[in-house]
Each structure stands twice: as structure tokens, then as C-alpha cells.
Design a protein around this motif. Structure first.
Motif, short mmCIF file in Angstrom:
data_model
loop_
_atom_site.label_atom_id
_atom_site.label_comp_id
_atom_site.label_asym_id
_atom_site.label_seq_id
_atom_site.Cartn_x
_atom_site.Cartn_y
_atom_site.Cartn_z
N UNK A 137 0.82 -1.20 0.00
CA UNK A 137 0.00 0.00 0.00
C UNK A 137 0.86 1.26 0.00
N UNK A 138 1.93 1.21 0.80
CA UNK A 138 2.81 2.37 0.91
C UNK A 138 3.76 2.47 -0.28
N UNK A 139 3.70 1.48 -1.16
CA UNK A 139 4.58 1.51 -2.32
C UNK A 139 6.02 1.13 -2.02
N UNK A 140 6.26 0.59 -0.82
CA UNK A 140 7.64 0.17 -0.49
C UNK A 140 8.06 -1.02 -1.36
N UNK A 141 7.10 -1.86 -1.73
CA UNK A 141 7.42 -2.92 -2.69
C UNK A 141 6.36 -2.91 -3.78
N UNK A 142 6.82 -3.29 -4.98
CA UNK A 142 5.88 -3.33 -6.10
C UNK A 142 5.33 -4.73 -6.25
N UNK A 143 6.25 -5.70 -6.19
CA UNK A 143 5.82 -7.08 -6.32
C UNK A 143 6.37 -7.86 -5.12
N UNK A 144 5.51 -8.61 -4.48
CA UNK A 144 5.94 -9.39 -3.33
C UNK A 144 6.74 -10.59 -3.78
N UNK A 145 7.93 -10.75 -3.22
CA UNK A 145 8.73 -11.93 -3.55
C UNK A 145 9.12 -12.62 -2.24
N UNK A 146 8.68 -13.86 -2.08
CA UNK A 146 9.04 -14.64 -0.89
C UNK A 146 9.89 -15.81 -1.36
N UNK A 160 3.29 -23.38 2.93
CA UNK A 160 1.96 -22.80 2.81
C UNK A 160 2.01 -21.29 3.06
N UNK A 161 2.85 -20.88 3.99
CA UNK A 161 2.97 -19.45 4.28
C UNK A 161 3.63 -18.71 3.11
N UNK A 162 4.79 -19.18 2.70
CA UNK A 162 5.54 -18.43 1.68
C UNK A 162 4.84 -18.44 0.32
N UNK A 163 4.41 -19.62 -0.11
CA UNK A 163 3.73 -19.68 -1.40
C UNK A 163 2.35 -19.03 -1.29
N UNK A 164 1.75 -19.17 -0.12
CA UNK A 164 0.42 -18.60 0.09
C UNK A 164 0.44 -17.08 0.03
N UNK A 165 1.42 -16.47 0.65
CA UNK A 165 1.51 -15.00 0.62
C UNK A 165 1.75 -14.53 -0.81
N UNK A 166 2.65 -15.21 -1.51
CA UNK A 166 2.93 -14.82 -2.89
C UNK A 166 1.65 -14.90 -3.73
N UNK A 167 0.92 -15.99 -3.55
CA UNK A 167 -0.33 -16.17 -4.31
C UNK A 167 -1.35 -15.09 -3.95
N UNK A 168 -1.51 -14.86 -2.65
CA UNK A 168 -2.54 -13.92 -2.21
C UNK A 168 -2.29 -12.50 -2.70
N UNK A 169 -1.02 -12.15 -2.92
CA UNK A 169 -0.74 -10.77 -3.29
C UNK A 169 -0.14 -10.66 -4.69
N UNK A 170 -0.41 -11.67 -5.49
CA UNK A 170 0.02 -11.61 -6.88
C UNK A 170 1.53 -11.53 -7.08
N UNK A 171 2.26 -12.07 -6.13
CA UNK A 171 3.73 -12.05 -6.27
C UNK A 171 4.25 -13.40 -6.68
N UNK A 172 5.49 -13.69 -6.28
CA UNK A 172 6.05 -15.00 -6.61
C UNK A 172 6.84 -15.53 -5.43
N UNK A 173 6.98 -16.85 -5.42
CA UNK A 173 7.74 -17.48 -4.34
C UNK A 173 8.83 -18.34 -4.96
N UNK A 174 10.02 -18.17 -4.50
CA UNK A 174 11.16 -18.95 -5.00
C UNK A 174 11.36 -20.20 -4.17
N UNK A 175 11.81 -21.22 -4.83
CA UNK A 175 12.24 -22.41 -4.09
C UNK A 175 13.76 -22.41 -4.15
N UNK A 176 14.38 -22.31 -2.98
CA UNK A 176 15.84 -22.23 -2.95
C UNK A 176 16.44 -23.31 -2.06
N UNK A 177 17.34 -24.07 -2.62
CA UNK A 177 18.08 -25.04 -1.81
C UNK A 177 19.17 -24.28 -1.07
N UNK A 178 19.07 -24.29 0.23
CA UNK A 178 20.04 -23.56 1.04
C UNK A 178 21.19 -24.51 1.36
#
Ligand code: ATP
Ligand code: MG
Length: 755
Positions: free
Chosen positions: A17-26, A45-63
Motif C-alpha cells: 500500500x505504501x509503495x515500499x514494494x511493487x511485487x511481493x517476492x518470498x 503454505x505461508x511463503x507460497x500462500x503469501x505470494x499467491x494472495x498478493x500476486x507475487x512470486x515465491x522462489x524455491x531455494x536449496x540452502x
């Protein structure tokens, strides 16, 4: 989206809302050192869910920064798990090991800035120098090395010139920081083990604190969610990104509570121990809390996702009752799967007055499941019933077949026992029975009363199957390790019999075997010739009565719980479909606790009374408590019409509790008066002077008196026996006839005793 917004979603929304981010990336960043477990499911569920809910994307990263424990097979297991849960990383699949070169560059940059140095203390010394929470640490003498020397040493570390442990790279932050993590954290260490992806290319590996924030930055992650243990690491996360003055935007870390579940261990290390030690049959053993384990057991992805959403995301750690997970799978399957018949322990029944054979129509689904489909049930002279469903000397309350009590064969006829056939050892080997031709299910004109219907399978056409009865892997609520394993977590029944349609039609992979539980055709071992079924979950919680039910741990969100069954009573039967519908409305829509919801749901009159009262009041919980306890008692021998009060008065009584006019304790007293006289609750409170006292000016002197009257206990309390607080509160409440506001009394007593 989950109905209620959690605090992380609130943060994300505010940033958008504040424009601090344009696209959510988790991102979901597992280490490929084991199979993912149900705790990871929460994070997925949290990370992919947030990305889905706000039209962003979620990365899968092998740490993957630790060459000693990581393997490619775990990478595959993680991908499988995420996909199976229904999430998609698109093209955003990454490895931290792909960033090794860039991370190295950032480390060199820190060294050049004088912000990192090569330390040569050994592990033990590093620990000693770090100080304690109460004492500041000291900086190593090696911190004085010049930038050139540090660059040279670091490069040679990379090349593998030094043994493990000889040097480490550390950030130069603050050895006196109150946050221990900030006391010159380690950034790199030497490891000579080959890495499963980069092989022998590297001899140094970045530490979590260094690799994580920078990997997030490299990928353009905006919101980096991790579990609470990393709260203190956040300062390091920020320090590294800020010190390197990375080009904005940069990611931010937020912490949430990790998932813990009763009767479950949830660390990959402990799970690996179970696998390596042969205590279970691999990572996907149906008893394992791994996603692969639940999958093989027969859990649906929906049930796991629902569970994760149901428990929510919170800022404080808690332990979730495993019964909630079991509830989620029952809840899901209840609406989906066909009901079929299986006999676990076959006992032959010969129906002496039946000739020939027929096929009976039987629906796969009960009326409240919005699915259609039916099968033919072969029926003939010889059938099997479960050994448990016949009793020669029935205990009281036994509703099934006995020498004197007929029973209905589900979807078929009523039968009565004629003769019990035993072998030489005296064991029952067969029942000879008679059937009633006019008692056929759906067109019963026999007028015979039976108390229950049991499952059965035609002897000639039934199919043999192996049934694996899985139960909880651990027998204690808070298991530590293998010493707490449940010896009965798997019981194999080799010679069960299932009705033929299960195998010949296979309308689904999952079934409810009537009266036994939910089952799944084992995806590995099943074949039509040798069918194997796994029990996913029993029909009801058989553990609730075994263990004295602890207070439901305060989960992030209160979640529907079946009422714990008391040990004295006969087991509560499962809820009927109507009761289940009510139960769900009460728990899910109205947020009632499971026990109260269960009591109300089981009783139509109580439910109706409650619903009516709701139309006059606001807080369902208070009303529900009054109805389930007080009103229920009155209705034991009366009809609602015969009561001198109605739903409206109960709602008004509840309101007085909610606005703290009276305490819950006084409410009971008012209710009793109301049940006798039918007077309005307000009038009763007024007449008896029961208004709750919350004014400290009135309560204070009463407490003073209690304190003055009990000098010995006061002394004990002040010497440290804090348990006596309850004594003083109790005395003070008593002195006001229970009218004092307990909250106020508590606070005042504590204050006065400290004085
Ligand atoms: P474990 O301690 O079980 O070995 P881990 O934290 O080491 O787990 P990782 O592979 O490093 O496992 O974790 C991947 C992601 O999953 C991290 O973001 C972590 O926060 C999250 N995660 C791990 N366990 C849980 C849990 N019990 N509840 C919620 N999230 C979890
Ligand atoms: Mg880890």
C-alpha cells in the motif's frame, strides 16, 4: 486466502500500500539434508500462500552451504513435496551454491572495507572470547591483521591450503553487543568435504548468516520469513546488507513461530536417526511426519494445507495438538470418499434359511455427501462379519449380534443367531443365523427392532487384503527420541476381507471402511492380486481418552477439537452428519471451543435453544457456555416449553457476564434463581446485590484485612512461596461473597503483597 489475516500478511499489505514494494517476492529455503516435514509444510503454505494472495512470486531455494549433510535425493524430495502440496515455483528454482562466487566477492568487499577479518583462534577460544549474556566478549588478537594479510589468507583458505578449523572469516561488528549474534559472527569456515553440486571447487563455505541475507538480496526477495529462533540473527542480516550498501531495494526478515506438534518429533536430525536406525521403513514410512510419509499414508494435500491455514501464523511458539491434524484429514475425507465394507477379523456366518445369491444396491456415499455413485453388493448364504461384532456374553450396552439380539447387516437384511459353532478348543468358528426376508434395507416391513448395523462381506465374492493399521509413532506427548516410540504404531492384518467393488471398481484410492476408519491403497505395495490398504486415520480420536487430555495448548488460533471423551463413559459415537454440520458451524463460524461445540452439536434441542439465544446476544462463547452447562442441566427432565425462562433471558444473562456486571461464578447463581422463579436476570442481580465489584477503592480494604489476618502466610509468601498468591486471592473473593472482580483482586493482591 485464509479468512483471517495474519500479522505477516498485514506487513506485506502495508508495504504494498505504501509503495515500499511493487511485487511481493518470498522464498522457501530448505536445506537439502533430509525429507521435508510437516513443519516445512507450514513454511511452504505461508511463503507460497503469501505470494499467491498478493500476486507475487515465491522462489524455491536449496540452502546448500553445508557439504557434509546435503544430497541430491533430498533436493528431489523437497521439489516433490512442494508440488504435491499444490504449489508452483515456476522458473524460480535456485541453489545457494550457485551464488558461491558472488558471495565470495561480497566477503572480499567486506575485508577491503575493514569490516571482516580472518581469525585463527580455535573453536574453543572463539567461544571463550565471545563472553556471556552478562559479560562482554573480547576481540581476538588476529583482528588486528591488515587488509592485505586478510585478503591473502582468505584466498588461500579458498584454495584449500589450511586444515579445517585453522581459520575462519569473521565480521567485525561489536564484541560487547548485548546481542551475542553480533559479536563478530563467523562468515566462512573451512571444509574439505566435497559438495554434492560444486564438488571440490570450494574449500570454504559461507555460514547461514552471511549466505541467507545475500541470497535473498540476489534473488530480489522482498519478505524473508523465518522461524523465531532467528530473531537475533536479524540484526546480522541487516548489518551485512547495510554495510555492503547494496543497491536498494533490499529484503527484510520477519519471524514467525515454528510448528510443533504433540506426539511428533520434528527435526530432520531426529527423523534421520529413525530412518538410519531402521525404526521406520524409510523417510516415506506412513508413520513419519514427513510430507512423503503423510502422502504414502493417504493424507490429501488439501488436508495438510487446511491444517496449516487452520493453525495460522503467530509470533509466539506453541505446541499444536496432533488431534488437530487428524481432525483436518477426517474433515476432508468425510466429504469425499466412498463408504465401503471391510471385515478385519472374519468370522463366518452361514444364513441357514437363505438360498441362492443376489446383488444389493448400495450407495457409496451417505446422503450428506454431495457425490453420487453406487455399487452392487453380492450377498449369499455365507458371509463374514467381524469377530468383534458377535458376543456370546455381551457386556451391558453391547448393541451388536448376540445369541438373543438380532442385528442389521448394513445395506442388507436383519439376521438373528441360531447356533454358535465352536471347535475343540472352544473357540467360535462359525455362526449359524437366520435372516428375515422382509427386512431388506430400504424396504423393511419386518418391524424388528435392532440396535445397530454392522459391516459384512460376502464369503465367496469378498477379496482378501492386507490391512496396515497405522497409529501414532510415539506414545508420549512430548517425545525425545527412540525411547518414546509407540510399540503399537503398526499392526498388520493379513487376512482381512473387503467387498469386491473396492478392488474391481476402485471408485477412488481412498475409502472409508465403515466403522473402522479411512484407508488408502498403498501406492507402493498395492496390486489387485495382493491388495494392501493403509489406515490413514481412525474414525475418531482414540487417544483422547487414553491420555488424560491436557489443556489444549494455546495454538496460534483456537481450532476445532472434539470433546475429549471421559474415561468412565462409553465411547461417544461419532457425530452423525447433521451433528457434524452443527459442530462445524459452531467451531468454524462461531469460534466455539471443541468441547462445548460437541455437547451442543450432539443435542438438537440444546442447539436450537442456543441458536435462538444467539439472536438476542452478541458473544456466542458466553452464551454457549451457559447453554451447554446450565441450560443443559435444566433440560434433562424438562422440555424447553416447560422452562420458566427462555433463550432471551439466557442471552441477557450472558451479556451481563460479558460487560463484567457480574462474574461467571455469580452468573451460575443468577441462573439458578432464574430457573426457579423465571425472573429476569437483571432483576435478580439487582435484588440480590450481586453486581460485580471492580472498584479498587472498595476491594483494597478487604484485601488489607485478609493480609492483616494472615501474617504467617504473608511472611512465607515474601520468603518466596509465590504459590500462596492463590490463597490470598481466594480469601479476598470469599470475603466479598464472590462478587469481587477476580482480575482486579489478582492484581491488587500481588501489588499489596510485594509492598
Ligand atoms: P529442522 O530443524 O527440522 O531440521 P530446519 O529449520 O533446519 O528444520 P530448513 O531446511 O533449514 O530446516 O528449513 C527450511 C525452511 O522451513 C526454513 O525457512 C524454516 O524456517 C522452515 N521450517 C523448518 N521447520 C519448521 C517448523 N517446524 N515450522 C515452521 N517452519 C519451519
Ligand atoms: Mg536448518
Amino acid at each position: 486466502m485464509s479468512e483471517k489475516k495474519d500479522f505477516l500478511r498485514a506487513i506485506v499489505e502495508a508495504d504494498l500500500k505504501a509503495g515500499r514494494v511493487k511485487e511481493v517476492v518470498t522464498r522457501f529455503p530448505p536445506e537439502p539434508n533430509g525429507f521435508p516435514h510437516i513443519g516445512h509444510a507450514k513454511s511452504i503454505v505461508l511463503n507460497f500462500g503469501v505470494a499467491r494472495d498478493y500476486g507475487g512470486r515465491c522462489h524455491l531455494r536449496m540452502d546448500d552451504t553445508n557439504p557434509e549433510t546435503e544430497e541430491m535425493c533430498y533436493v528431489e524430495a523437497i521439489k516433490d513435496a512442494v508440488k504435491w502440496l499444490g504449489f508452483d515455483w515456476g522458473e524460480h528454482f535456485y541453489f545457494t551454491s550457485d551464488y558461491f562466487e558472488r558471495l565470495y566477492g561480497y566477503a572480499v568487499q567486506l575485508i577491503k572495507m575493514g569490516k571482516a577479518y580472518v581469525d585463527s583462534l580455535n573453536e574453543e577460544e572463539i567461544r571463550k572470547y565471545r563472553g556471556t549474556v552478562t559479560e562482554p566478549g573480547r576481540r581476538s588478537v588476529y583482528a588486528k591483521r591488515s587488509v592485505e594479510e586478510n585478503l591473502d589468507l582468505f584466498e588461500r583458505m579458498r584454495k584449500g591450503e589450511f586444515p579445517e578449523g585453522a581459520h575462519v572469516l569473521r565480521a567485525r561488528i561489536d564484541m560487547a553487543s548485548p546481542n551475542m549474534k553480533m559479536r563478530d559472527p563467523l562468515l566462512y569456515r573451512i571444509r574439505h568435504t566435497p559438495h554434492y553440486r560444486t564438488g571440490k571447487a570450494w574449500h570454504i563455505y559461507p555460514m547461514y548468516d552471511f549466505a541467507h541475507c545475500l541470497s535473498d538480496y540476489i534473488e530480489g526477495v522482498t519478505h524473508s520469513f523465518c522461524t523465531l529462533e532467528f530473531e537475533n540473527n536479524r540484526e546480522v542480516y541487516d548489518w551485512i546488507l547495510d554495510t555492503l550498501q547494496v543497491e536498494p531495494p533490499r529484503p527484510h526478515q520477519y519471524e514467525f513461530a515454528r510448528l510443533n506438534i504433540t506426539y511428533t518429533v520434528m527435526s530432520k536430525r531426529k527423523l534421520l536417526e529413525l530412518v538410519k536406525g531402521g525404526y521406520v521403513d524409510g523417510w516415506d514410512d506412513p508413520r513419519m511426519p514427513t510430507i512423503a510419509g503423510y502422502r504414502r499414508r493417504g493424507y490429501t494435500p488439501e488436508s495438510i494445507v487446511n491444517f496449516c491455514e487452520m493453525i495460522g501464523v503467530a509470533k509466539a511458539n506453541s505446541v499444536v495438538d496432533v488431534a488437530q491434524l487428524e481432525f483436518a484429514i477426517r474433515d476432508d475425507l468425510n466429504q469425499k470418499v466412498p463408504r465401503v465394507m471391510c471385515v478385519l477379523d472374519p468370522l463366518k456366518v452361514t444364513i441357514v434359511n437363505y438360498e441362492g445369491a443376489e446383488e444389493l444396491d448400495a450407495s457409496y456415499y451417505p446422503p450428506d455427501v454431495a457425490k453420487e455413485g453406487s455399487r452392487k453388493l453380492p450377498f449369499s448364504r455365507e458371509i463374514y462379519i467381524d469377530r468383534e461384532d458377535f458376543s456370546e456374553n455381551p457386556p451391558k450396552g453391547y448393541y451388536r449380534l448376540t445369541p438373543d439380539q438380532p442385528v442389521r447387516l448394513k445395506h442388507a437384511y436383519i439376521i438373528a443367531c441360531e447356533e454358535v459353532v465352536k471347535n475343540e478348543a472352544g473357540n467360535i468358528v462359525e455362526i449359524k443365523a437366520r435372516y428375515f426376508p422382509n427386512s431388506k434395507s430400504g424396504s423393511d416391513t419386518s418391524g424388528i427392532k435392532v440396535k445397530s448395523a454392522i459391516q459384512w462381506v460376502d464369503a465367496a465374492r469378498g477379496r482378501r487384503a492386507e490391512i496396515r493399521l497405522y497409529d501414532r509413532l510415539f506414545r508420549v506427548e512430548n517425545p525425545q527420541g527412540v525411547e518414546d516410540l509407540n510399540p503399537d504404531s503398526l499392526r498388520i492384518v493379513k487376512n482381512a476381507v473387503v467387498e469386491p467393488a473396492v478392488i474391481e471398481e476402485m471408485p477412488d484410492e481412498r475409502f472409508q471402511f465403515e466403522r473402522i476408519g479411512y484407508f488408502y491403497a498403498d501406492p507402493v505395495d498395492y496390486s489387485d492380486e495382493a491388495p494392501v490398504f493403509n489406515r490413514i486415520v481412525s474414525l475418531k480420536d482414540s487417544w483422547a481418552k487414553k491420555s488424560k487430555k491436557p489443556e489444549t495448548p494455546k495454538a496460534a488460533k483456537e481450532v476445532p477439537q472434539r470433546k475429549p471423551e471421559t474415561s468412565k463413559k462409553e465411547e461417544m459415537p461419532p457425530l452423525t452428519p447433521e451433528q457434524q454440520t452443527r459442530f462445524e458451524r459452531f467451531t468454524k463460524e462461531l469460534g466455539l471451543g471443541g468441547a462445548v461445540a460437541d455437547t451442543l452439536a450432539r443435542d438438537e434441542t440444546l442447539s436450537e435453544f442456543f441458536e435462538k439465544a444467539l439472536t438476542f446476544g452478541e458473544n456466542p462463547a458466553t452464551i454457549a457456555n451457559l447453554v451447554a452447562n446450565e441450560v443443559a442441566r435444566e433440560l434433562k427432565n424438562k422440555t424447553p416449553e416447560a422452562l420458566p425462562f427462555g433463550p432471551e433471558q439466557v442471552a441477557r444473562l450472558a451479556k451481563m457476564v460479558d460487560d463484567e456486571t457480574i462474574s461467571t461464578k455469580i452468573a451460575k447463581q443468577v441462573f439458578e434463581a432464574m430457573a426457579k422463579s423465571g425472573e429476569n436476570p437483571e432483576a435478580i442481580v439487582e435484588a440480590k446485590g450481586l453486581v460485580q465489584i471492580s472498584d479498587p477503592a472498595v476491594i483494597g480494604p478487604i484485601i488489607d484485612k485478609v493480609i492483616a489476618d494472615n501474617p504467617e502466610n504473608v511472611a512465607k509468601y515474601r520468603e518466596g512461596n509465590k504459590k500462596l498468591l492463590g490463597f490470598f486471592v481466594g480469601q479476598a473473593l470469599k470475603a466479598t461473597g464472590g462478587k469481587a472482580n477476580p482480575k482486579v483482586v489478582n492484581e491488587l493482591v500481588a501489588k499489596k503483597l510485594e509492598a
